[in-house]
Design a protein around this motif. Structure first.
Motif, PDB file in Angstrom:
ATOM      1  N   ARG A 240      26.054  95.300  -6.902  1.00  0.00           N
ATOM      2  CA  ARG A 240      27.010  96.190  -7.098  1.00  0.00           C
ATOM      3  C   ARG A 240      28.229  95.715  -6.139  1.00  0.00           C
ATOM      4  O   ARG A 240      29.401  95.941  -6.500  1.00  0.00           O
ATOM      5  CB  ARG A 240      26.712  97.636  -7.029  1.00  0.00           C
ATOM      6  CG  ARG A 240      26.203  98.264  -8.312  1.00  0.00           C
ATOM      7  CD  ARG A 240      26.002  99.833  -8.243  1.00  0.00           C
ATOM      8  NE  ARG A 240      25.647 100.398  -9.399  1.00  0.00           N
ATOM      9  CZ  ARG A 240      25.615 101.697  -9.371  1.00  0.00           C
ATOM     10  NH1 ARG A 240      25.845 102.494  -8.348  1.00  0.00           N
ATOM     11  NH2 ARG A 240      25.399 102.547 -10.681  1.00  0.00           N
ATOM     12  N   GLN A 241      27.925  95.487  -4.824  1.00  0.00           N
ATOM     13  CA  GLN A 241      28.786  95.313  -3.934  1.00  0.00           C
ATOM     14  C   GLN A 241      29.599  93.977  -4.418  1.00  0.00           C
ATOM     15  O   GLN A 241      30.679  93.885  -4.328  1.00  0.00           O
ATOM     16  CB  GLN A 241      28.325  95.199  -2.719  1.00  0.00           C
ATOM     17  CG  GLN A 241      27.877  96.537  -2.084  1.00  0.00           C
ATOM     18  CD  GLN A 241      28.838  97.571  -1.852  1.00  0.00           C
ATOM     19  OE1 GLN A 241      30.002  97.314  -1.686  1.00  0.00           O
ATOM     20  NE2 GLN A 241      28.494  98.610  -1.657  1.00  0.00           N
TER      21      GLN A 241
ATOM     22  N   ALA B  12      27.067  88.718  -8.544  1.00  0.00           N
ATOM     23  CA  ALA B  12      26.677  90.211  -9.147  1.00  0.00           C
ATOM     24  C   ALA B  12      25.648  89.708 -10.270  1.00  0.00           C
ATOM     25  O   ALA B  12      24.455  90.313 -10.062  1.00  0.00           O
ATOM     26  CB  ALA B  12      27.853  90.783  -9.621  1.00  0.00           C
ATOM     27  N   VAL B  13      26.024  88.705 -11.114  1.00  0.00           N
ATOM     28  CA  VAL B  13      25.031  88.396 -12.292  1.00  0.00           C
ATOM     29  C   VAL B  13      23.731  87.982 -11.553  1.00  0.00           C
ATOM     30  O   VAL B  13      22.525  88.186 -11.982  1.00  0.00           O
ATOM     31  CB  VAL B  13      25.703  87.621 -13.018  1.00  0.00           C
ATOM     32  CG1 VAL B  13      24.681  86.887 -13.927  1.00  0.00           C
ATOM     33  CG2 VAL B  13      26.711  88.146 -13.676  1.00  0.00           C
ATOM     34  N   ASP B  14      23.858  87.054 -10.689  1.00  0.00           N
ATOM     35  CA  ASP B  14      22.674  86.492  -9.966  1.00  0.00           C
ATOM     36  C   ASP B  14      21.774  87.579  -9.045  1.00  0.00           C
ATOM     37  O   ASP B  14      20.335  87.597  -9.374  1.00  0.00           O
ATOM     38  CB  ASP B  14      23.082  85.517  -8.852  1.00  0.00           C
ATOM     39  CG  ASP B  14      21.922  84.573  -8.285  1.00  0.00           C
ATOM     40  OD1 ASP B  14      21.106  84.102  -9.076  1.00  0.00           O
ATOM     41  OD2 ASP B  14      21.574  84.663  -6.930  1.00  0.00           O
TER      42      ASP B  14
ATOM     43  N   GLU C  72      32.990  94.820   2.383  1.00  0.00           N
ATOM     44  CA  GLU C  72      32.424  93.676   2.814  1.00  0.00           C
ATOM     45  C   GLU C  72      31.452  93.729   3.979  1.00  0.00           C
ATOM     46  O   GLU C  72      30.738  92.989   4.115  1.00  0.00           O
ATOM     47  CB  GLU C  72      33.876  92.660   3.475  1.00  0.00           C
ATOM     48  CG  GLU C  72      34.719  92.450   2.332  1.00  0.00           C
ATOM     49  CD  GLU C  72      35.979  91.743   2.846  1.00  0.00           C
ATOM     50  OE1 GLU C  72      36.067  91.342   4.069  1.00  0.00           O
ATOM     51  OE2 GLU C  72      36.725  91.332   2.007  1.00  0.00           O
ATOM     52  N   HIS C  73      31.874  94.767   4.705  1.00  0.00           N
ATOM     53  CA  HIS C  73      30.942  95.019   5.930  1.00  0.00           C
ATOM     54  C   HIS C  73      29.557  95.574   5.442  1.00  0.00           C
ATOM     55  O   HIS C  73      28.442  95.063   5.955  1.00  0.00           O
ATOM     56  CB  HIS C  73      31.171  96.087   6.965  1.00  0.00           C
ATOM     57  CG  HIS C  73      32.452  96.026   7.618  1.00  0.00           C
ATOM     58  ND1 HIS C  73      32.385  94.962   8.770  1.00  0.00           N
ATOM     59  CD2 HIS C  73      33.798  96.332   7.592  1.00  0.00           C
ATOM     60  CE1 HIS C  73      33.572  94.822   9.253  1.00  0.00           C
ATOM     61  NE2 HIS C  73      34.530  95.613   8.404  1.00  0.00           N
ATOM     62  N   ALA C  74      29.620  96.247   4.390  1.00  0.00           N
ATOM     63  CA  ALA C  74      28.293  96.742   3.932  1.00  0.00           C
ATOM     64  C   ALA C  74      27.443  95.569   3.053  1.00  0.00           C
ATOM     65  O   ALA C  74      26.391  95.370   3.234  1.00  0.00           O
ATOM     66  CB  ALA C  74      28.429  97.990   2.396  1.00  0.00           C
ATOM     67  N   TYR C  75      28.111  94.567   2.455  1.00  0.00           N
ATOM     68  CA  TYR C  75      27.629  93.585   1.831  1.00  0.00           C
ATOM     69  C   TYR C  75      26.856  92.423   3.031  1.00  0.00           C
ATOM     70  O   TYR C  75      25.862  92.155   2.801  1.00  0.00           O
ATOM     71  CB  TYR C  75      28.831  92.603   1.148  1.00  0.00           C
ATOM     72  CG  TYR C  75      28.226  91.327   0.518  1.00  0.00           C
ATOM     73  CD1 TYR C  75      27.557  91.395  -0.759  1.00  0.00           C
ATOM     74  CD2 TYR C  75      28.151  90.093   1.104  1.00  0.00           C
ATOM     75  CE1 TYR C  75      27.542  90.154  -1.399  1.00  0.00           C
ATOM     76  CE2 TYR C  75      27.651  88.975   0.586  1.00  0.00           C
ATOM     77  CZ  TYR C  75      27.251  88.975  -0.855  1.00  0.00           C
ATOM     78  OH  TYR C  75      26.932  87.923  -1.319  1.00  0.00           O
ATOM     79  N   GLY C  76      27.611  92.383   4.060  1.00  0.00           N
ATOM     80  CA  GLY C  76      27.041  91.613   5.110  1.00  0.00           C
ATOM     81  C   GLY C  76      26.038  92.351   5.842  1.00  0.00           C
ATOM     82  O   GLY C  76      24.922  91.509   6.054  1.00  0.00           O
TER      83      GLY C  76
END
Length: 270
Positions: free
Chosen positions: A136-137, A147-149, A105-109
């Motif tokens: 991937r995240q 993810a698909v988008d 979640e931190h990586a995604y942000g």
């Protein structure tokens, strides 16, 4: 900076950090660095803070390094004028560290915040890296639609070599299959059109020779002439040299061609 015994306080803090690092005590060094950082932040000395924070990163702790890199990125944004590209770059570094230690979640942000800077600037390789990582995240965070988008944005770009496009397409198909098994039909309709790459017919080359990579369009006569040349280069002469007779002994004769190589041999010649 406040002075102590005639020396700036930051001199003592720097010495403390160096001492703890030399003593292999990263937690104590981090404690002093955070105290030092809070002092700099209180005095709005954001330009002096990033070198301190980046210095505290290391291989011993990805999550601690990610936190320091994230704070360094925020400092770059608060400098007057803001250093936006350095802000985004250090967010990418922070997101990578968060990803390595499982803090998705931190990586995604961090990556989403960096994408706001890089998106639409024409830096295709950086955009592709961010979209791939976010795809991937999102998958690991069970957000299949996002993810698909993100992977669809990779396929639309068409800026990668064929091998990279193939890898992206395979991963997209795997994620889309997972998404399609649990998503309602109305959500699947959003992704009805798959942006496959267009083929430039004028650049297509067809070769009948295995392993041959044609560099230009050739006629059938040119192809046969090329094969004939390759054949002669293997040891044959295009125009056979005149034969001359030499006698190797009674009752034997050899016809020798150019270079002294025997072209034919017969026996029984008187």
């Amino acid at each position: 900076m406040t002075e102590l015994n005639g020396k700036p306080l930051d001199t003592y803090l720097e010495a403390a950090i160096s001492g703890y690092q030399d003593a292999k005590a990263p937690m104590l060094a981090s404690r002093v660095a955070m105290l030092y950082y809070e002092m700099l932040r209180h005095k709005d000395l954001y330009r002096d803070a990033p070198p301190l924070l980046i210095r505290m990163t290391g291989d011993d702790s990805d999550i601690r390094s990610g936190l320091f890199l994230e704070q360094a990125a925020l400092c770059f944004l608060r400098i007057d004028p803001p250093m936006v590209r350095k802000y985004a770059f250090h967010l990418i570094l922070a997101g990578h560290r968060f990803s390595k230690c499982g803090q998705r979640e931190h990586a995604y942000g961090a990556y989403v915040a960096a994408l706001d800077v890089y998106n639409g600037r024409g830096w295709s390789l950086i955009e592709d890296h961010i979209h791939f990582t976010l795809g991937r995240q999102s998958f690991h965070l069970s957000d299949m639609e996002a993810a698909v988008d993100f992977f669809l944005k990779l396929l639309r770009a068409g800026r990668q070599p064929a091998s990279q496009q193939s890898a992206y397409l395979k991963e997209f198909l795997y994620i889309y299959k997972q998404f399609a098994t649990r998503a309602p039909a109305d959500r699947l309709a959003k992704f009805a059109t798959l942006p496959l790459p267009d083929l430039e017919h004028s650049t297509i080359r067809v070769s009948l020779l295995e392993g041959h990579q044609p560099s230009h369009v050739v006629s059938s006569d040119d192809a046969w002439d090329s094969m004939e040349t390759e054949l002669f280069d293997e040891g044959y002469s295009r125009t056979p040299a005149p034969l001359r007779k030499t006698y190797a002994g009674r009752g034997n004769a050899a016809a020798v061609g150019k270079g002294g190589k025997t072209a034919c041999a017969v026996g029984g010649i008187e």
